[in-house]
Design a protein around this motif. Structure first.
Motif, PDB file in Angstrom:
ATOM      1  N   THR A  40       5.137   6.762   0.095  1.00 58.09           N
ATOM      2  CA  THR A  40       5.799   6.062  -1.066  1.00 58.09           C
ATOM      3  C   THR A  40       6.844   4.950   0.049  1.00 58.09           C
ATOM      4  O   THR A  40       6.800   3.876  -0.608  1.00 58.09           O
ATOM      5  CB  THR A  40       6.525   6.983  -1.231  1.00 58.09           C
ATOM      6  N   GLU A  41       6.854   4.944   1.220  1.00 61.90           N
ATOM      7  CA  GLU A  41       7.461   4.936   1.883  1.00 61.90           C
ATOM      8  C   GLU A  41       6.871   3.806   2.886  1.00 61.90           C
ATOM      9  O   GLU A  41       7.967   2.325   2.738  1.00 61.90           O
ATOM     10  CB  GLU A  41       7.645   5.835   3.433  1.00 61.90           C
ATOM     11  N   LYS A  42       5.518   3.675   2.542  1.00 59.07           N
ATOM     12  CA  LYS A  42       4.819   2.321   3.276  1.00 59.07           C
ATOM     13  C   LYS A  42       5.085   1.206   1.768  1.00 59.07           C
ATOM     14  O   LYS A  42       5.249  -0.287   1.620  1.00 59.07           O
ATOM     15  CB  LYS A  42       3.562   2.490   3.035  1.00 59.07           C
ATOM     16  N   GLN A  43       5.032   1.961   0.659  1.00 55.11           N
ATOM     17  CA  GLN A  43       4.603   1.569  -0.454  1.00 55.11           C
ATOM     18  C   GLN A  43       5.874   0.404  -1.150  1.00 55.11           C
ATOM     19  O   GLN A  43       6.298  -0.659  -1.776  1.00 55.11           O
ATOM     20  CB  GLN A  43       4.709   1.780  -1.928  1.00 55.11           C
ATOM     21  N   PHE A  44       7.514   1.278  -0.102  1.00 56.41           N
ATOM     22  CA  PHE A  44       8.047   0.881  -0.889  1.00 56.41           C
ATOM     23  C   PHE A  44       8.693  -0.608  -0.174  1.00 56.41           C
ATOM     24  O   PHE A  44       9.101  -1.270  -0.148  1.00 56.41           O
ATOM     25  CB  PHE A  44       9.182   1.603   0.113  1.00 56.41           C
ATOM     26  N   GLN A  45       8.807  -0.444   0.906  1.00 58.82           N
ATOM     27  CA  GLN A  45       8.637  -1.393   2.487  1.00 58.82           C
ATOM     28  C   GLN A  45       7.640  -3.004   1.418  1.00 58.82           C
ATOM     29  O   GLN A  45       8.164  -3.678   1.865  1.00 58.82           O
ATOM     30  CB  GLN A  45       7.745  -1.407   3.472  1.00 58.82           C
ATOM     31  N   ALA A  46       6.848  -3.139   1.263  1.00 55.16           N
ATOM     32  CA  ALA A  46       5.509  -3.277   0.646  1.00 55.16           C
ATOM     33  C   ALA A  46       6.811  -4.403  -0.130  1.00 55.16           C
ATOM     34  O   ALA A  46       6.408  -5.181  -0.309  1.00 55.16           O
ATOM     35  CB  ALA A  46       5.007  -3.073  -0.035  1.00 55.16           C
ATOM     36  N   MET A  47       6.994  -3.549  -1.434  1.00 51.48           N
ATOM     37  CA  MET A  47       7.919  -3.242  -2.722  1.00 51.48           C
ATOM     38  C   MET A  47       9.110  -4.818  -1.668  1.00 51.48           C
ATOM     39  O   MET A  47       9.807  -5.574  -2.254  1.00 51.48           O
ATOM     40  CB  MET A  47       7.977  -3.118  -3.662  1.00 51.48           C
ATOM     41  N   LEU A  48       9.821  -4.249  -1.020  1.00 43.94           N
ATOM     42  CA  LEU A  48      10.711  -4.636  -0.174  1.00 43.94           C
ATOM     43  C   LEU A  48      10.479  -5.932   0.288  1.00 43.94           C
ATOM     44  O   LEU A  48      10.751  -7.090  -0.046  1.00 43.94           O
ATOM     45  CB  LEU A  48      11.218  -3.819   0.663  1.00 43.94           C
ATOM     46  N   ALA A  49       9.226  -6.198   0.917  1.00 40.05           N
ATOM     47  CA  ALA A  49       8.810  -7.537   1.738  1.00 40.05           C
ATOM     48  C   ALA A  49       8.123  -8.744   0.175  1.00 40.05           C
ATOM     49  O   ALA A  49       8.698 -10.034   0.623  1.00 40.05           O
ATOM     50  CB  ALA A  49       7.872  -7.768   2.230  1.00 40.05           C
ATOM     51  N   LEU A  50       8.189  -8.120  -0.661  1.00 42.37           N
ATOM     52  CA  LEU A  50       7.042  -9.282  -1.706  1.00 42.37           C
ATOM     53  C   LEU A  50       8.673  -8.897  -3.223  1.00 42.37           C
ATOM     54  O   LEU A  50       8.616 -10.561  -2.559  1.00 42.37           O
ATOM     55  CB  LEU A  50       6.601  -7.896  -2.726  1.00 42.37           C
ATOM     56  N   ARG A  51       9.575  -8.200  -2.881  1.00 41.06           N
ATOM     57  CA  ARG A  51      10.710  -8.880  -3.741  1.00 41.06           C
ATOM     58  C   ARG A  51      11.146  -9.661  -2.579  1.00 41.06           C
ATOM     59  O   ARG A  51      11.834 -10.592  -3.326  1.00 41.06           O
ATOM     60  CB  ARG A  51      11.542  -7.434  -3.757  1.00 41.06           C
ATOM     61  N   GLY A  52      11.575  -9.740  -1.373  1.00 40.66           N
ATOM     62  CA  GLY A  52      12.296 -10.827  -1.067  1.00 40.66           C
ATOM     63  C   GLY A  52      11.619 -12.139  -0.676  1.00 40.66           C
ATOM     64  O   GLY A  52      12.016 -12.674  -1.059  1.00 40.66           O
ATOM     65  N   LYS A  53      10.239 -12.467  -0.793  1.00 39.81           N
ATOM     66  CA  LYS A  53       9.621 -13.849  -0.721  1.00 39.81           C
ATOM     67  C   LYS A  53       9.892 -13.888  -2.765  1.00 39.81           C
ATOM     68  O   LYS A  53      10.053 -15.305  -2.802  1.00 39.81           O
ATOM     69  CB  LYS A  53       7.780 -13.374  -0.793  1.00 39.81           C
ATOM     70  N   MET A  54       9.551 -13.402  -3.261  1.00 41.12           N
ATOM     71  CA  MET A  54       9.986 -13.907  -4.975  1.00 41.12           C
ATOM     72  C   MET A  54      11.265 -14.476  -5.357  1.00 41.12           C
ATOM     73  O   MET A  54      10.836 -15.452  -5.845  1.00 41.12           O
ATOM     74  CB  MET A  54       9.207 -12.387  -5.877  1.00 41.12           C
ATOM     75  N   SER A  55      11.875 -13.805  -4.356  1.00 44.42           N
ATOM     76  CA  SER A  55      13.141 -14.510  -4.969  1.00 44.42           C
ATOM     77  C   SER A  55      13.230 -15.741  -4.085  1.00 44.42           C
ATOM     78  O   SER A  55      14.413 -16.074  -4.735  1.00 44.42           O
ATOM     79  CB  SER A  55      14.738 -13.174  -5.317  1.00 44.42           C
ATOM     80  N   SER A  56      13.292 -15.610  -3.011  1.00 43.93           N
ATOM     81  CA  SER A  56      13.182 -16.754  -2.362  1.00 43.93           C
ATOM     82  C   SER A  56      12.174 -18.114  -2.968  1.00 43.93           C
ATOM     83  O   SER A  56      12.899 -18.985  -2.592  1.00 43.93           O
ATOM     84  CB  SER A  56      12.939 -16.313  -0.709  1.00 43.93           C
ATOM     85  N   ALA A  57      11.451 -17.316  -3.965  1.00 48.92           N
ATOM     86  CA  ALA A  57      10.206 -18.625  -3.465  1.00 48.92           C
ATOM     87  C   ALA A  57      11.338 -19.277  -5.470  1.00 48.92           C
ATOM     88  O   ALA A  57      11.251 -20.460  -5.471  1.00 48.92           O
ATOM     89  CB  ALA A  57       8.816 -17.692  -4.494  1.00 48.92           C
ATOM     90  N   LEU A  58      11.434 -17.871  -6.134  1.00 50.37           N
ATOM     91  CA  LEU A  58      12.479 -18.788  -7.555  1.00 50.37           C
ATOM     92  C   LEU A  58      13.343 -19.271  -7.477  1.00 50.37           C
ATOM     93  O   LEU A  58      13.680 -20.721  -7.723  1.00 50.37           O
ATOM     94  CB  LEU A  58      12.993 -17.294  -8.172  1.00 50.37           C
ATOM     95  N   SER A  59      14.278 -19.336  -6.463  1.00 52.94           N
ATOM     96  CA  SER A  59      15.496 -20.058  -5.558  1.00 52.94           C
ATOM     97  C   SER A  59      15.039 -21.351  -4.830  1.00 52.94           C
ATOM     98  O   SER A  59      15.067 -22.855  -5.402  1.00 52.94           O
ATOM     99  CB  SER A  59      16.783 -18.983  -4.887  1.00 52.94           C
ATOM    100  N   GLN A  60      13.651 -20.726  -4.456  1.00 53.91           N
ATOM    101  CA  GLN A  60      13.436 -22.274  -3.837  1.00 53.91           C
ATOM    102  C   GLN A  60      12.724 -23.391  -5.173  1.00 53.91           C
ATOM    103  O   GLN A  60      13.243 -24.819  -4.959  1.00 53.91           O
ATOM    104  CB  GLN A  60      12.467 -22.146  -2.820  1.00 53.91           C
ATOM    105  N   TRP A  61      12.346 -23.242  -6.041  1.00 47.92           N
ATOM    106  CA  TRP A  61      11.724 -23.892  -6.937  1.00 47.92           C
ATOM    107  C   TRP A  61      12.759 -24.059  -7.617  1.00 47.92           C
ATOM    108  O   TRP A  61      12.171 -25.324  -8.535  1.00 47.92           O
ATOM    109  CB  TRP A  61      10.274 -22.999  -7.476  1.00 47.92           C
ATOM    110  N   GLU A  62      13.967 -23.597  -8.275  1.00 51.21           N
ATOM    111  CA  GLU A  62      14.550 -24.009  -9.305  1.00 51.21           C
ATOM    112  C   GLU A  62      14.703 -25.453  -9.001  1.00 51.21           C
ATOM    113  O   GLU A  62      15.257 -26.620  -9.759  1.00 51.21           O
ATOM    114  CB  GLU A  62      15.882 -23.579  -9.147  1.00 51.21           C
ATOM    115  N   GLU A  63      15.229 -26.745  -7.785  1.00 51.21           N
ATOM    116  CA  GLU A  63      15.512 -27.151  -6.614  1.00 51.21           C
ATOM    117  C   GLU A  63      14.017 -28.056  -6.811  1.00 51.21           C
ATOM    118  O   GLU A  63      14.732 -29.450  -6.173  1.00 51.21           O
ATOM    119  CB  GLU A  63      16.738 -27.833  -6.427  1.00 51.21           C
TER     120      GLU A  63
END
Lengths: 137, 137
Positions: B90-113
């Motif tokens: 669970t810890e491993k998956q959690f860290q993976a999701m944390l990273a993914l979440r960051g990547k995704m939300s960074s992409a989302l905001s980057q792409w808006e403009e």
DNA sequence: GCTTGACCTGTGTCTTAGGCACAGGTCTAA
DNA sequence: TTAGACCTGTGCCTAAGACACAGGTCAAGC
């Protein structure tokens, strides 16, 4: 280019390439010996697929995106809307994992100082059955 | 008790009960009409299963635990060791999701403009293909 | 007794994103 | 030509149920 060759060149596995091929995301030509033969166009397609997967898109999403772009349309609006969806899902799962992680680690430490008990007719394991979540104040 | 009855009484679905039954975690008697009939013992078993699932145990883990306790042994040591494993996962998956979440939300905001672009021969969607991760300092 | 309809049943198939096994084909070196 | 290494496509397997479906059950009404 053969399957394994393509896979290795982009740091993935032959099975993954075969999978995408099965789904129609990659369309290799048939080589004389029946092997699948991937062109340079397939290489950049695969590169795109792997990037998108890496960003959290589902394979089905990527299929949609590729279809859109094959029609000559810009896939950008679709891409933005899909990642919004995926991000929301990820956020939900993330919160769920966060809660689960807390529960599990609380259980683990709680159980370390509890004794073993044999099962009874209506109790399999008292650790689990009597687990009490410590509420955060 | 019939499947749906049992399921509702513990706040789960008939399909879940059927699934556990298929795996042999629950052993209902056969009713005259061929329907499965669950006793009170099955109720507490199911209650246990649901608690354990809730704590992050896999169904296969629970099967092991139940087997152990059916032999009259205390399942506690097994339970402790299994949750340790699951927590690590669970810890491993959690860290993976944390990273993914960051990547995704960074992409989302980057792409808006960023503007839309039509696909080219070697570019499906520039948003994805040119996505640059902003490094945390 | 018969029928209608609501609800219930077990069984089988589907899901994700590939992993793995396997029988057989290809290719290179001897 | 033959051995062995490597490669291929196909098909089945995963976790934890969800869903579809053909048929069975049961109570109410005639």
């Amino acid at each position: 280019m053969k399957v394994t060759e393509l896979a290795k060149s982009l740091g993935t596995t032959a099975d993954t390439v075969r999978y995408y091929t099965r789904l129609g995301l990659l369309k290799p030509a048939k080589s004389v010996n029946g092997y699948k033969s991937y062109s340079n166009k397939e290489v950049s397609r695969l590169k795109f697929i792997l990037s998108a997967r890496n960003l959290g898109f589902a394979v089905a999403d990527i299929k949609q995106i590729l279809n859109e772009s094959e029609d000559g349309k810009s896939a950008c609006p679709l891409v933005r809307s899909l990642i919004k969806e995926r991000l929301e899902e990820t956020e939900k799962q993330f919160q769920a994992m966060l809660a689960l992680r807390g529960k599990m680690s609380s259980a683990l430490s709680q159980w370390e100082e509890m004794e073993d008990k044999a099962p009874t007719a209506n109790m399999v394991c008292h650790l689990i059955e009597n687990f009490e979540q410590i509420k955060k104040a």
